[in-house]
Design a protein around this motif. Structure first.
Motif, mmCIF file in Angstrom:
data_model
loop_
_atom_site.group_PDB
_atom_site.id
_atom_site.type_symbol
_atom_site.label_atom_id
_atom_site.label_comp_id
_atom_site.label_asym_id
_atom_site.label_seq_id
_atom_site.Cartn_x
_atom_site.Cartn_y
_atom_site.Cartn_z
ATOM 1 N N LEU A 161 0.835 -1.208 0.000
ATOM 2 C CA LEU A 161 0.000 0.000 0.000
ATOM 3 C C LEU A 161 0.867 1.254 0.000
ATOM 4 N N GLU A 162 1.945 1.214 0.778
ATOM 5 C CA GLU A 162 2.837 2.372 0.838
ATOM 6 C C GLU A 162 3.529 2.588 -0.506
ATOM 7 N N LEU A 163 3.899 1.499 -1.165
ATOM 8 C CA LEU A 163 4.529 1.608 -2.478
ATOM 9 C C LEU A 163 3.571 2.228 -3.490
ATOM 10 N N ARG A 164 2.317 1.800 -3.482
ATOM 11 C CA ARG A 164 1.349 2.366 -4.427
ATOM 12 C C ARG A 164 1.194 3.875 -4.208
ATOM 13 N N GLU A 165 1.222 4.283 -2.945
ATOM 14 C CA GLU A 165 1.167 5.719 -2.635
ATOM 15 C C GLU A 165 2.432 6.411 -3.116
ATOM 16 N N HIS A 166 3.563 5.714 -2.960
ATOM 17 C CA HIS A 166 4.850 6.318 -3.332
ATOM 18 C C HIS A 166 4.968 6.500 -4.844
ATOM 19 N N PHE A 167 4.271 5.668 -5.614
ATOM 20 C CA PHE A 167 4.300 5.805 -7.070
ATOM 21 C C PHE A 167 3.791 7.170 -7.524
ATOM 22 N N LEU A 168 3.030 7.849 -6.661
ATOM 23 C CA LEU A 168 2.469 9.153 -7.018
ATOM 24 C C LEU A 168 3.406 10.305 -6.671
ATOM 25 N N SER A 169 4.558 9.999 -6.079
ATOM 26 C CA SER A 169 5.455 11.049 -5.597
ATOM 27 C C SER A 169 6.378 11.580 -6.693
ATOM 28 N N ALA A 170 6.844 12.800 -6.464
ATOM 29 C CA ALA A 170 7.826 13.394 -7.374
ATOM 30 C C ALA A 170 9.188 12.735 -7.205
ATOM 31 N N ASP A 171 9.494 12.275 -5.988
ATOM 32 C CA ASP A 171 10.812 11.698 -5.721
ATOM 33 C C ASP A 171 11.062 10.428 -6.527
ATOM 34 N N ILE A 172 10.041 9.576 -6.684
ATOM 35 C CA ILE A 172 10.273 8.359 -7.463
ATOM 36 C C ILE A 172 10.465 8.692 -8.937
ATOM 37 N N GLN A 173 9.764 9.705 -9.418
ATOM 38 C CA GLN A 173 9.947 10.130 -10.807
ATOM 39 C C GLN A 173 11.345 10.696 -11.016
ATOM 40 N N GLU A 174 11.819 11.466 -10.036
ATOM 41 C CA GLU A 174 13.169 12.037 -10.127
ATOM 42 C C GLU A 174 14.209 10.927 -10.077
ATOM 43 N N GLY A 175 14.008 9.955 -9.203
ATOM 44 C CA GLY A 175 14.974 8.861 -9.095
ATOM 45 C C GLY A 175 15.066 8.048 -10.382
ATOM 46 N N LEU A 176 13.923 7.736 -10.986
ATOM 47 C CA LEU A 176 13.919 6.960 -12.226
ATOM 48 C C LEU A 176 14.498 7.759 -13.392
ATOM 49 N N ALA A 177 14.190 9.058 -13.412
ATOM 50 C CA ALA A 177 14.738 9.909 -14.476
ATOM 51 C C ALA A 177 16.250 10.015 -14.356
ATOM 52 N N ALA A 178 16.734 10.171 -13.118
ATOM 53 C CA ALA A 178 18.180 10.278 -12.898
ATOM 54 C C ALA A 178 18.884 8.987 -13.304
ATOM 55 N N PHE A 179 18.269 7.855 -12.983
ATOM 56 C CA PHE A 179 18.853 6.568 -13.382
ATOM 57 C C PHE A 179 18.941 6.465 -14.897
ATOM 58 N N SER A 180 17.874 6.853 -15.580
ATOM 59 C CA SER A 180 17.835 6.775 -17.041
ATOM 60 C C SER A 180 18.840 7.719 -17.677
ATOM 61 N N GLU A 181 18.990 8.901 -17.069
ATOM 62 C CA GLU A 181 19.874 9.927 -17.629
ATOM 63 C C GLU A 181 21.302 9.831 -17.103
ATOM 64 N N LYS A 182 21.560 8.815 -16.268
ATOM 65 C CA LYS A 182 22.898 8.573 -15.705
ATOM 66 C C LYS A 182 23.440 9.808 -14.982
ATOM 67 N N ARG A 183 22.590 10.374 -14.126
ATOM 68 C CA ARG A 183 23.011 11.516 -13.318
ATOM 69 C C ARG A 183 22.599 11.287 -11.866
ATOM 70 N N LYS A 184 23.074 12.158 -11.002
ATOM 71 C CA LYS A 184 22.746 12.059 -9.589
ATOM 72 C C LYS A 184 21.372 12.668 -9.332
ATOM 73 N N PRO A 185 20.487 11.972 -8.647
ATOM 74 C CA PRO A 185 19.151 12.532 -8.405
ATOM 75 C C PRO A 185 19.177 13.649 -7.368
ATOM 76 N N VAL A 186 18.244 14.556 -7.496
ATOM 77 C CA VAL A 186 18.072 15.640 -6.512
ATOM 78 C C VAL A 186 16.648 15.511 -5.981
ATOM 79 N N PHE A 187 16.518 15.041 -4.761
ATOM 80 C CA PHE A 187 15.200 14.777 -4.188
ATOM 81 C C PHE A 187 14.684 15.967 -3.397
ATOM 82 N N ILE A 188 13.395 16.202 -3.525
ATOM 83 C CA ILE A 188 12.794 17.335 -2.805
ATOM 84 C C ILE A 188 11.878 16.901 -1.675
ATOM 85 N N GLY A 189 11.586 15.609 -1.622
ATOM 86 C CA GLY A 189 10.840 15.105 -0.478
ATOM 87 C C GLY A 189 9.325 15.099 -0.651
ATOM 88 N N ASN A 190 8.859 15.054 -1.882
ATOM 89 C CA ASN A 190 7.400 14.922 -2.088
ATOM 90 C C ASN A 190 7.131 14.201 -3.408
#
Length: 243
Positions: free
Chosen positions: A214-243
């Motif tokens: 349930l927590e994971l499904r909620e986390h899928f809606l966050s900006a942080d998971i999108q930033e983490g996946l984008a950073a992985f794809s773009e081979k850069r360091k992620p910058v998380f904002i906490g939401n």
């Protein structure tokens, strides 16, 4: 920061109040990513409660010392941010119970930890008997509780209560290094991991797995998971904002 070196950083009502207030402030400050519980440089991290205050009668309508401990220790245990204990020396009785409220324990090679309640005919009230057996093998917990002895941090690391042992002079620099590392992670994911890990201690395996999903499904809606996946794809360091 525990700052009563002449009293081996024993806990008082003032310290407990200050701890609760500080934790409330930390929870509300998004710029604070990690909380560190440390002590002034004396032979002790914390030698327990100030017995004079423990024995004082509470005023009508006021919490007694033990209930105040429960409140402040609970705030530390339930803090949504990672909490690191920097153990620089002797840690016993209430000091051990305070340490058990933290998520990660980094200890000096000069540190010792133990429960000395039995030495004085005192029964623990904020986790000694209730929480210690959840964190170390039950026979080790009983040994510490029954004998009142303290063990070196190196031995407590073998039992799982301490995460790392460092040279005494390197304690605070190592803790700072760990803080810097955790501060780069997604504060949201760390918060959610801590929440589920804490809840799981009192849940069945299936209930814990359900809560995690349930927590994971909620986390899928966050900006942080999108930033983490984008950073992985773009081979850069992620910058998380906490939401």
């Amino acid at each position: 920061m525990l700052n009563r070196p002449k009293a081996f950083n024993s806990l008082t009502r003032t310290i407990l109040d200050d701890l609760a207030i500080a934790l409330t402030d930390f929870e509300q400050d998004d710029n604070i990513r990690v909380v560190v519980l440390a002590a002034t440089d004396c032979p002790a991290f914390c030698a327990g409660a100030d017995l004079k205050q423990v024995l004082e009668k509470a005023e009508p309508g006021e919490k007694d010392f033990l209930m105040q401990c429960r409140t402040s220790f609970g705030a530390l245990r339930n803090c949504s941010k990672p909490v690191i204990a920097a153990i620089n020396g002797m840690t016993m009785v209430g000091g051990l119970e305070l340490t058990m409220c933290c998520d990660i324990v980094i200890a000096s090679n000069k540190a010792t930890l133990g429960d000395a309640h039995s030495n004085f005919g005192v029964f623990p009230g904020v986790g000694g008997a209730a929480i210690l057996p959840k964190l170390v093998p039950v026979n080790v917990a009983k040994y510490l509780l029954f004998t009142g002895k303290s063990l070196p941090a190196s031995e407590m690391k073998q039992y799982g209560l301490v995460n790392e042992i460092v040279e005494h002079e390197q304690l605070y620099s190592r803790v700072q290094e760990l803080c810097d590392d955790l501060a780069e992670k997604s504060p949201l994911v760390l918060q959610r991991m801590k929440k589920i890990a804490n809840q799981a201690q009192d849940q069945t395996r299936q209930s814990a797995l359900d809560s995690e999903l349930l927590e994971l499904r909620e986390h899928f809606l966050s900006a942080d998971i999108q930033e983490g996946l984008a950073a992985f794809s773009e081979k850069r360091k992620p910058v998380f904002i906490g939401n």
